[in-house]
Design a protein around this motif. Structure first.
Motif, PDB file in Angstrom:
ATOM      1  N   LEU A  39       4.270 -16.284 -14.775  1.00  0.00           N
ATOM      2  CA  LEU A  39       4.099 -17.634 -14.236  1.00  0.00           C
ATOM      3  C   LEU A  39       2.627 -18.017 -14.154  1.00  0.00           C
ATOM      4  O   LEU A  39       2.243 -19.132 -14.546  1.00  0.00           O
ATOM      5  CB  LEU A  39       4.755 -17.733 -12.856  1.00  0.00           C
ATOM      6  N   LYS A  40       1.790 -17.107 -13.685  1.00  0.00           N
ATOM      7  CA  LYS A  40       0.353 -17.399 -13.595  1.00  0.00           C
ATOM      8  C   LYS A  40      -0.256 -17.609 -14.974  1.00  0.00           C
ATOM      9  O   LYS A  40      -1.097 -18.496 -15.166  1.00  0.00           O
ATOM     10  CB  LYS A  40      -0.364 -16.275 -12.858  1.00  0.00           C
ATOM     11  N   GLU A  41       0.167 -16.804 -15.939  1.00  0.00           N
ATOM     12  CA  GLU A  41      -0.387 -16.943 -17.287  1.00  0.00           C
ATOM     13  C   GLU A  41       0.093 -18.228 -17.964  1.00  0.00           C
ATOM     14  O   GLU A  41      -0.695 -18.922 -18.614  1.00  0.00           O
ATOM     15  CB  GLU A  41      -0.040 -15.702 -18.111  1.00  0.00           C
ATOM     16  N   VAL A  42       1.355 -18.552 -17.793  1.00  0.00           N
ATOM     17  CA  VAL A  42       1.870 -19.810 -18.359  1.00  0.00           C
ATOM     18  C   VAL A  42       1.173 -21.008 -17.716  1.00  0.00           C
ATOM     19  O   VAL A  42       0.829 -21.975 -18.395  1.00  0.00           O
ATOM     20  CB  VAL A  42       3.406 -19.894 -18.200  1.00  0.00           C
ATOM     21  N   THR A  43       0.937 -20.925 -16.408  1.00  0.00           N
ATOM     22  CA  THR A  43       0.245 -22.006 -15.707  1.00  0.00           C
ATOM     23  C   THR A  43      -1.172 -22.184 -16.248  1.00  0.00           C
ATOM     24  O   THR A  43      -1.635 -23.308 -16.462  1.00  0.00           O
ATOM     25  CB  THR A  43       0.230 -21.728 -14.189  1.00  0.00           C
ATOM     26  N   ALA A  44      -1.855 -21.070 -16.495  1.00  0.00           N
ATOM     27  CA  ALA A  44      -3.206 -21.144 -17.068  1.00  0.00           C
ATOM     28  C   ALA A  44      -3.156 -21.783 -18.451  1.00  0.00           C
ATOM     29  O   ALA A  44      -3.995 -22.631 -18.789  1.00  0.00           O
ATOM     30  CB  ALA A  44      -3.833 -19.752 -17.141  1.00  0.00           C
ATOM     31  N   GLY A  45      -2.164 -21.407 -19.257  1.00  0.00           N
ATOM     32  CA  GLY A  45      -2.015 -22.002 -20.583  1.00  0.00           C
ATOM     33  C   GLY A  45      -1.712 -23.487 -20.511  1.00  0.00           C
ATOM     34  O   GLY A  45      -2.275 -24.283 -21.263  1.00  0.00           O
ATOM     35  N   ALA A  46      -0.831 -23.868 -19.585  1.00  0.00           N
ATOM     36  CA  ALA A  46      -0.489 -25.282 -19.419  1.00  0.00           C
ATOM     37  C   ALA A  46      -1.720 -26.098 -19.031  1.00  0.00           C
ATOM     38  O   ALA A  46      -1.894 -27.232 -19.489  1.00  0.00           O
ATOM     39  CB  ALA A  46       0.611 -25.437 -18.371  1.00  0.00           C
ATOM     40  N   THR A 120      -8.091 -16.749 -23.987  1.00  0.00           N
ATOM     41  CA  THR A 120      -8.976 -16.165 -22.975  1.00  0.00           C
ATOM     42  C   THR A 120      -8.581 -16.603 -21.574  1.00  0.00           C
ATOM     43  O   THR A 120      -8.569 -15.796 -20.634  1.00  0.00           O
ATOM     44  CB  THR A 120     -10.440 -16.553 -23.263  1.00  0.00           C
ATOM     45  N   GLU A 121      -8.250 -17.869 -21.420  1.00  0.00           N
ATOM     46  CA  GLU A 121      -7.819 -18.369 -20.107  1.00  0.00           C
ATOM     47  C   GLU A 121      -6.525 -17.695 -19.658  1.00  0.00           C
ATOM     48  O   GLU A 121      -6.372 -17.346 -18.494  1.00  0.00           O
ATOM     49  CB  GLU A 121      -7.646 -19.888 -20.139  1.00  0.00           C
ATOM     50  N   VAL A 122      -5.602 -17.516 -20.566  1.00  0.00           N
ATOM     51  CA  VAL A 122      -4.344 -16.846 -20.240  1.00  0.00           C
ATOM     52  C   VAL A 122      -4.612 -15.384 -19.879  1.00  0.00           C
ATOM     53  O   VAL A 122      -4.099 -14.870 -18.885  1.00  0.00           O
ATOM     54  CB  VAL A 122      -3.335 -16.962 -21.404  1.00  0.00           C
ATOM     55  N   ALA A 123      -5.443 -14.726 -20.687  1.00  0.00           N
ATOM     56  CA  ALA A 123      -5.739 -13.314 -20.448  1.00  0.00           C
ATOM     57  C   ALA A 123      -6.437 -13.087 -19.113  1.00  0.00           C
ATOM     58  O   ALA A 123      -6.211 -12.071 -18.444  1.00  0.00           O
ATOM     59  CB  ALA A 123      -6.597 -12.753 -21.589  1.00  0.00           C
ATOM     60  N   SER A 124      -7.254 -14.023 -18.700  1.00  0.00           N
ATOM     61  CA  SER A 124      -8.010 -13.838 -17.454  1.00  0.00           C
ATOM     62  C   SER A 124      -7.331 -14.479 -16.243  1.00  0.00           C
ATOM     63  O   SER A 124      -7.889 -14.492 -15.156  1.00  0.00           O
ATOM     64  CB  SER A 124      -9.433 -14.388 -17.614  1.00  0.00           C
ATOM     65  N   ALA A 125      -6.103 -14.943 -16.409  1.00  0.00           N
ATOM     66  CA  ALA A 125      -5.388 -15.613 -15.317  1.00  0.00           C
ATOM     67  C   ALA A 125      -4.996 -14.654 -14.197  1.00  0.00           C
ATOM     68  O   ALA A 125      -4.856 -15.070 -13.050  1.00  0.00           O
ATOM     69  CB  ALA A 125      -4.145 -16.316 -15.845  1.00  0.00           C
ATOM     70  N   VAL A 126      -4.812 -13.385 -14.522  1.00  0.00           N
ATOM     71  CA  VAL A 126      -4.373 -12.401 -13.538  1.00  0.00           C
ATOM     72  C   VAL A 126      -5.234 -11.155 -13.674  1.00  0.00           C
ATOM     73  O   VAL A 126      -5.351 -10.600 -14.767  1.00  0.00           O
ATOM     74  CB  VAL A 126      -2.886 -12.017 -13.765  1.00  0.00           C
ATOM     75  N   LYS A 127      -5.819 -10.741 -12.573  1.00  0.00           N
ATOM     76  CA  LYS A 127      -6.566  -9.484 -12.588  1.00  0.00           C
ATOM     77  C   LYS A 127      -5.575  -8.332 -12.533  1.00  0.00           C
ATOM     78  O   LYS A 127      -4.541  -8.419 -11.892  1.00  0.00           O
ATOM     79  CB  LYS A 127      -7.526  -9.410 -11.407  1.00  0.00           C
ATOM     80  N   SER A 128      -5.899  -7.267 -13.234  1.00  0.00           N
ATOM     81  CA  SER A 128      -5.004  -6.112 -13.256  1.00  0.00           C
ATOM     82  C   SER A 128      -5.793  -4.839 -13.012  1.00  0.00           C
ATOM     83  O   SER A 128      -7.003  -4.798 -13.182  1.00  0.00           O
ATOM     84  CB  SER A 128      -4.263  -6.046 -14.593  1.00  0.00           C
ATOM     85  N   ARG A 129      -5.072  -3.812 -12.634  1.00  0.00           N
ATOM     86  CA  ARG A 129      -5.679  -2.495 -12.429  1.00  0.00           C
ATOM     87  C   ARG A 129      -5.457  -1.692 -13.703  1.00  0.00           C
ATOM     88  O   ARG A 129      -4.339  -1.421 -14.078  1.00  0.00           O
ATOM     89  CB  ARG A 129      -5.045  -1.788 -11.242  1.00  0.00           C
ATOM     90  N   GLU A 130      -6.555  -1.292 -14.312  1.00  0.00           N
ATOM     91  CA  GLU A 130      -6.477  -0.559 -15.569  1.00  0.00           C
ATOM     92  C   GLU A 130      -6.063   0.895 -15.376  1.00  0.00           C
ATOM     93  O   GLU A 130      -5.310   1.429 -16.152  1.00  0.00           O
ATOM     94  CB  GLU A 130      -7.840  -0.596 -16.279  1.00  0.00           C
ATOM     95  N   GLY A 131      -6.570   1.547 -14.332  1.00  0.00           N
ATOM     96  CA  GLY A 131      -6.354   2.978 -14.197  1.00  0.00           C
ATOM     97  C   GLY A 131      -5.379   3.364 -13.109  1.00  0.00           C
ATOM     98  O   GLY A 131      -5.348   4.510 -12.696  1.00  0.00           O
ATOM     99  N   GLY A 132      -4.596   2.451 -12.627  1.00  0.00           N
ATOM    100  CA  GLY A 132      -3.635   2.780 -11.589  1.00  0.00           C
ATOM    101  C   GLY A 132      -4.000   2.147 -10.266  1.00  0.00           C
ATOM    102  O   GLY A 132      -4.923   1.345 -10.156  1.00  0.00           O
TER     103      GLY A 132
END
Length: 157
Positions: A39-46, A120-132
């Motif tokens: 939802l956050k990524e789609v919203t960023a794309g929209a 880029t906007e979609v990719a950066s819409a949500v921060k994630s934990r890379e290593g756990g």
């Protein structure tokens, strides 16, 4: 100035389909299947699509307005397959080549830049934990970074 009307139906479809497929590729690049992340990524794309309807470049603006008028005829479910990324890269490569051949160079550059901005906007819409759980959050995951690099290469031919 490049006009959508100067492209035949198949070419116009390619130019109009590519942004949506790039959006889907960027969504699956992080590997998440979370509905909230989706939802956050789609919203960023929209938001990027909406901004493009007022874009300073007339060609990108015409593409965005054509997409608005076209409506949402595709399903909006989470694209859970990895196939979305190769498809996005393929269409981006084809659209970029078409524009280099038939469009004003500035319009081609702005369109391809807009596609990269969208991803880029979609990719950066949500921060994630890379290593756990105990790792720090990153704005763009490794999978998203790789997709963005591949997309940039595809767009630059």
């Amino acid at each position: 100035m490049t006009q959508l009307s100067q492209f035949d139906d198949d070419e116009r479809d390619l130019l109009l389909d590519t942004p949506g497929v790039v959006l889907k590729g960027a969504i699956v690049a992080d590997g998440s299947t979370s509905p909230l992340v989706f939802l956050k990524e789609v919203t960023a794309g929209a938001r990027v699509f909406k901004q493009a309807q007022r874009h300073e470049n007339a060609f990108v603006k015409s593409v965005a307005l054509a997409l608005k008028h076209r409506g949402l005829d595709e399903d909006s479910e989470l694209p859970v397959t990895e196939e979305a990324m190769p498809q996005a890269l393929k269409l981006a490569r084809e659209a970029s080549a078409l524009l280099r051949e038939k469009a004003d160079p500035e319009d081609a550059a702005v369109y391809t830049g807009w596609l990269l901005h969208l991803a880029t906007e979609v990719a950066s819409a949500v921060k994630s934990r890379e290593g756990g759980l105990l790792s720090r959050k990153v704005a763009i995951s490794e999978g998203e970074r790789l997709f963005l690099e591949d997309l940039e290469r595809a767009l630059n031919g």
